[in-house]
Motif scaffolding. Structure first.
Motif, PDB file in Angstrom:
ATOM      1  N   PRO A   1     -72.899  -4.765 -98.819  1.00 47.85           N
ATOM      2  CA  PRO A   1     -71.831  -4.421 -98.063  1.00 47.85           C
ATOM      3  C   PRO A   1     -70.817  -3.199 -98.731  1.00 47.85           C
ATOM      4  CG  PRO A   1     -71.702  -5.978 -97.876  1.00 47.85           C
ATOM      5  CD  PRO A   1     -72.934  -6.343 -98.888  1.00 47.85           C
ATOM      6  N   GLY A   2     -70.809  -2.603 -97.762  1.00 45.98           N
ATOM      7  CA  GLY A   2     -69.475  -1.113 -97.822  1.00 45.98           C
ATOM      8  C   GLY A   2     -69.563   0.064 -97.658  1.00 45.98           C
TER       9      GLY A   2
ATOM     10  N   THR B   1     -64.599   1.338 -94.061  1.00 46.20           N
ATOM     11  CA  THR B   1     -64.511   0.259 -92.629  1.00 46.20           C
ATOM     12  C   THR B   1     -64.779  -0.840 -93.372  1.00 46.20           C
ATOM     13  OG1 THR B   1     -63.971   1.465 -90.948  1.00 46.20           O
ATOM     14  CG2 THR B   1     -65.154   0.040 -90.615  1.00 46.20           C
ATOM     15  N   GLY B   2     -66.209   0.150 -94.181  1.00 47.10           N
ATOM     16  CA  GLY B   2     -67.746  -1.279 -94.593  1.00 47.10           C
ATOM     17  C   GLY B   2     -66.759  -2.180 -95.872  1.00 47.10           C
TER      18      GLY B   2
ATOM     19  N   SER C   1     -71.529  -2.488 -90.776  1.00 44.60           N
ATOM     20  CA  SER C   1     -70.783  -2.019 -91.834  1.00 44.60           C
ATOM     21  C   SER C   1     -71.688  -0.991 -92.283  1.00 44.60           C
ATOM     22  CB  SER C   1     -70.864  -2.745 -93.086  1.00 44.60           C
ATOM     23  OG  SER C   1     -70.874  -2.200 -94.467  1.00 44.60           O
ATOM     24  N   ARG C   2     -73.242  -1.289 -91.814  1.00 44.13           N
ATOM     25  CA  ARG C   2     -74.422  -0.480 -92.533  1.00 44.13           C
ATOM     26  C   ARG C   2     -74.161   0.891 -91.019  1.00 44.13           C
ATOM     27  NH1 ARG C   2     -77.928  -3.830 -92.483  1.00 44.13           N
ATOM     28  NH2 ARG C   2     -77.976  -3.779 -94.728  1.00 44.13           N
ATOM     29  N   ALA C   3     -74.275   1.030 -90.008  1.00 44.87           N
ATOM     30  CA  ALA C   3     -74.181   1.555 -89.012  1.00 44.87           C
ATOM     31  C   ALA C   3     -72.969   3.016 -89.914  1.00 44.87           C
ATOM     32  CB  ALA C   3     -74.174   1.502 -87.679  1.00 44.87           C
TER      33      ALA C   3
ATOM     34  N   GLU D   1     -70.870   7.382 -92.293  1.00 42.35           N
ATOM     35  CA  GLU D   1     -70.061   8.015 -92.588  1.00 42.35           C
ATOM     36  C   GLU D   1     -71.066   8.805 -94.440  1.00 42.35           C
ATOM     37  OE1 GLU D   1     -65.433   6.727 -94.430  1.00 42.35           O
ATOM     38  OE2 GLU D   1     -66.239   5.640 -92.503  1.00 42.35           O
ATOM     39  N   VAL D   2     -71.626   8.540 -94.643  1.00 46.63           N
ATOM     40  CA  VAL D   2     -72.100   8.530 -96.311  1.00 46.63           C
ATOM     41  C   VAL D   2     -73.723   8.915 -96.705  1.00 46.63           C
ATOM     42  CG1 VAL D   2     -72.136   7.491 -98.579  1.00 46.63           C
ATOM     43  CG2 VAL D   2     -70.616   6.910 -97.104  1.00 46.63           C
ATOM     44  N   ILE D   3     -74.445   8.301 -96.191  1.00 46.26           N
ATOM     45  CA  ILE D   3     -75.987   8.404 -96.424  1.00 46.26           C
ATOM     46  C   ILE D   3     -76.230   9.931 -95.364  1.00 46.26           C
ATOM     47  CG2 ILE D   3     -78.401   7.486 -95.836  1.00 46.26           C
ATOM     48  CD1 ILE D   3     -76.504   4.500 -96.236  1.00 46.26           C
ATOM     49  N   GLN D   4     -76.316   9.881 -94.123  1.00 49.41           N
ATOM     50  CA  GLN D   4     -76.908  10.888 -93.651  1.00 49.41           C
ATOM     51  C   GLN D   4     -75.661  12.394 -94.173  1.00 49.41           C
ATOM     52  OE1 GLN D   4     -79.468   9.970 -91.679  1.00 49.41           O
ATOM     53  NE2 GLN D   4     -79.988  13.053 -91.535  1.00 49.41           N
TER      54      GLN D   4
END
Length: 216
Positions: free
Chosen positions: A21-22, A26-27, A54-56, A61-64
């Motif tokens: 998580p992270g 926020t994560g 955290s994942r959503a 914010e980062v992955i997509q």
């Protein structure tokens, strides 16, 4: 993961390194709640809900955005870990995990998942040592002497305090995922040295994704 990122960048790729998580501001706040041993009374369902919260945010914010820009994303843990830890370890089952992943994460799946295989007791021991090191800061004092000061806000020991039976269920959960999705999940022997494990990971990445220039 850092060694793999270095190899991929040397082959001309843009790489984002992140973790769960992270992975976001926020994560990381959620991570502190999830991993701090002071949060011992957290219910399994609340734990799973926080993992997905955290994942959503991480995906949005980062992955997509990184994927949309053609970058490679290397993530230390993803939904497989929730299925193994909360689904198997906490005995919540995989149905809820997979449904939450579909609803909250758009069913986003990695192209390749590397499952580092080692004895559970060894893995927990490594994690405990890593967390002990992270919980201390070395401050220089007079006369060039050093002293070690504990920093309680870096405590990430909650899961490491679980029983052997818990970690046996977690391992069984990971093995079940690998058996279910052999095209995505590849096991790598992590019982050797970091250099040996790194070479094995490079071989898997090159074989599956053809991303590395030259001989890994």
């Amino acid at each position: 993961m850092r060694k793999l990122a270095t190899a991929l960048r040397a082959s001309g790729h843009k790489v984002v390194e992140t973790r769960e998580p992270g992975g976001t501001a926020t994560g990381e706040k959620i991570r502190r709640v999830l991993l701090d041993s002071a949060t011992a009374g957290l219910s399994p369902l609340a734990e799973m809900a926080l993992m997905f919260a955290s994942r959503a945010q991480h995906i949005a914010e980062v992955i997509q955005p990184a994927l949309d820009h053609g970058q490679i994303v290397l993530c230390d843990r993803f939904t497989d870990s929730t299925e193994a830890y909360q689904g198997s370890g906490r005995k919540l089952g995989n149905e809820g995990v997979l449904e939450l992943h579909r609803v909250l994460c758009g069913n986003l799946q990695p192209d390749l998942t590397i499952l580092l295989e080692s004895d559970p007791a060894m893995s927990v021991g490594r994690a405990r040592l890593r967390n002990q090191r992270a919980s201390r800061v070395t401050a220089k004092g007079a006369g060039n002497s050093n002293k070690t000061v504990a920093k309680h806000h870096h405590d990430e020991n909650r899961f490491e305090q679980e029983t052997r039976a818990f970690f046996a269920r977690v391992r069984e959960g990971y093995m079940a995922i690998a058996a279910r999705e052999p095209n995505r999940v590849v096991g790598v022997d992590a019982s050797g040295t970091p250099a040996q494990t790194h070479r094995r990971i490079l071989e898997v990445v090159e074989k599956k994704l053809k991303l590395l220039a030259g001989n890994p």
